[in-house]
Design a protein around this motif. Structure first.
Motif, PDB file in Angstrom:
ATOM      1  N   VAL A 104      20.613   7.475 -37.960  1.00 44.34           N
ATOM      2  CA  VAL A 104      21.064   9.699 -38.024  1.00 44.34           C
ATOM      3  C   VAL A 104      21.002  10.510 -39.168  1.00 44.34           C
ATOM      4  N   LEU A 105      21.717   9.725 -40.347  1.00 44.93           N
ATOM      5  CA  LEU A 105      21.915  10.441 -41.450  1.00 44.93           C
ATOM      6  C   LEU A 105      20.278  10.280 -42.037  1.00 44.93           C
ATOM      7  N   GLY A 106      20.165   9.567 -41.695  1.00 46.02           N
ATOM      8  CA  GLY A 106      18.656   9.269 -42.936  1.00 46.02           C
ATOM      9  C   GLY A 106      17.185   9.729 -43.025  1.00 46.02           C
ATOM     10  N   THR A 107      17.609  10.167 -41.105  1.00 41.72           N
ATOM     11  CA  THR A 107      16.487  10.722 -40.776  1.00 41.72           C
ATOM     12  C   THR A 107      16.661  12.392 -40.421  1.00 41.72           C
ATOM     13  N   LEU A 108      17.765  12.767 -41.479  1.00 43.19           N
ATOM     14  CA  LEU A 108      18.263  14.760 -41.507  1.00 43.19           C
ATOM     15  C   LEU A 108      17.886  14.257 -42.829  1.00 43.19           C
ATOM     16  N   VAL A 109      18.435  13.484 -43.422  1.00 43.72           N
ATOM     17  CA  VAL A 109      17.522  13.739 -44.729  1.00 43.72           C
ATOM     18  C   VAL A 109      16.704  13.976 -44.738  1.00 43.72           C
ATOM     19  N   VAL A 110      15.781  13.105 -44.745  1.00 46.12           N
ATOM     20  CA  VAL A 110      14.182  12.951 -44.782  1.00 46.12           C
ATOM     21  C   VAL A 110      13.890  14.475 -43.455  1.00 46.12           C
ATOM     22  N   PHE A 111      13.715  14.970 -43.147  1.00 45.80           N
ATOM     23  CA  PHE A 111      13.650  15.870 -42.506  1.00 45.80           C
ATOM     24  C   PHE A 111      13.884  17.422 -42.596  1.00 45.80           C
ATOM     25  N   THR A 112      15.375  17.921 -43.192  1.00 44.41           N
ATOM     26  CA  THR A 112      15.835  18.879 -43.688  1.00 44.41           C
ATOM     27  C   THR A 112      16.029  18.670 -44.933  1.00 44.41           C
ATOM     28  N   PHE A 113      14.737  18.123 -45.783  1.00 49.22           N
ATOM     29  CA  PHE A 113      15.172  18.212 -47.543  1.00 49.22           C
ATOM     30  C   PHE A 113      15.291  19.217 -47.625  1.00 49.22           C
ATOM     31  N   ASP A 114      15.523  19.937 -48.659  1.00 48.67           N
ATOM     32  CA  ASP A 114      14.916  20.647 -49.085  1.00 48.67           C
ATOM     33  C   ASP A 114      15.443  21.495 -50.706  1.00 48.67           C
ATOM     34  N   PRO A 115      14.663  21.018 -51.764  1.00 45.01           N
ATOM     35  CA  PRO A 115      14.488  21.243 -53.338  1.00 45.01           C
ATOM     36  C   PRO A 115      15.430  22.700 -53.845  1.00 45.01           C
ATOM     37  N   CYS A 116      15.241  23.721 -52.584  1.00 47.91           N
ATOM     38  CA  CYS A 116      15.461  24.800 -53.265  1.00 47.91           C
ATOM     39  C   CYS A 116      16.944  25.003 -53.023  1.00 47.91           C
ATOM     40  N   ILE A 117      17.749  24.625 -52.268  1.00 51.96           N
ATOM     41  CA  ILE A 117      19.185  24.296 -51.732  1.00 51.96           C
ATOM     42  C   ILE A 117      19.830  24.856 -53.116  1.00 51.96           C
TER      43      ILE A 117
END
Length: 150
Positions: free
Chosen positions: A120-133
């Motif tokens: 769950v944690l890894g999937t969230l990281v991959v799909f919600t990754f935003d380099p501009c945050i």
């Protein structure tokens, strides 16, 4: 004549009604192993042998990969398969070597809970990754994030 002592007798397996989970676990290990070989060597090839090799891997490289759905799904599939494959392998080891039933159940539950949490944690990281945050004006990503925002 010397005789060899009989090995420790395994626990008697009781055949239950319903699906044979051990058989499906065995099949999963073979199929996921083959898929993982393809996914891992593809991952290594793209990251280490194309472009400038290892020198190209930085935050921008990862951000670029995670910006495309193909690489997102590639990495998520690799994550899911590897974690389930590893947890299933550890479950087999626990079943083979832990004799106390309650301890075995606790360890198997802990394996699956930790694997599920990491999936769950890894999937969230991959799909919600935003380099501009959290990028500020003194960051090297400032210009890129400003151009994307506009």
């Amino acid at each position: 004549m010397t005789t060899i002592a009989e090995p420790r007798a395994p626990r008697a397996a009781v055949r239950r009604k319903g699906p044979n989970l051990e058989k499906w676990g065995w099949i999963y290990m073979r199929v996921s192993g083959v898929l993982l070989i393809v996914l891992i060597f593809g991952h290594l090839f793209i990251n280490l042998l194309t472009g400038t090799g290892i020198h190209q891997i930085d935050f921008a490289f990862v951000a670029g990969k995670f910006a495309t759905p193909f690489w997102q799904w590639w990495d998520v599939l690799m994550l899911w398969l590897a974690l389930i494959h590893g947890a299933n392998g550890m479950r087999t080891i626990v079943n083979d070597y832990v004799g106390h039933e309650a301890t075995r159940k606790v360890l198997v539950w802990a394996l699956w809970l930790s694997a599920g949490f990491l999936i769950v944690l890894g999937t969230l990281v991959v799909f919600t990754f935003d380099p501009c945050i959290g990028v500020t004006s003194d960051s090297s990503l400032w210009e890129m994030c400003q151009s994307v925002a506009n």
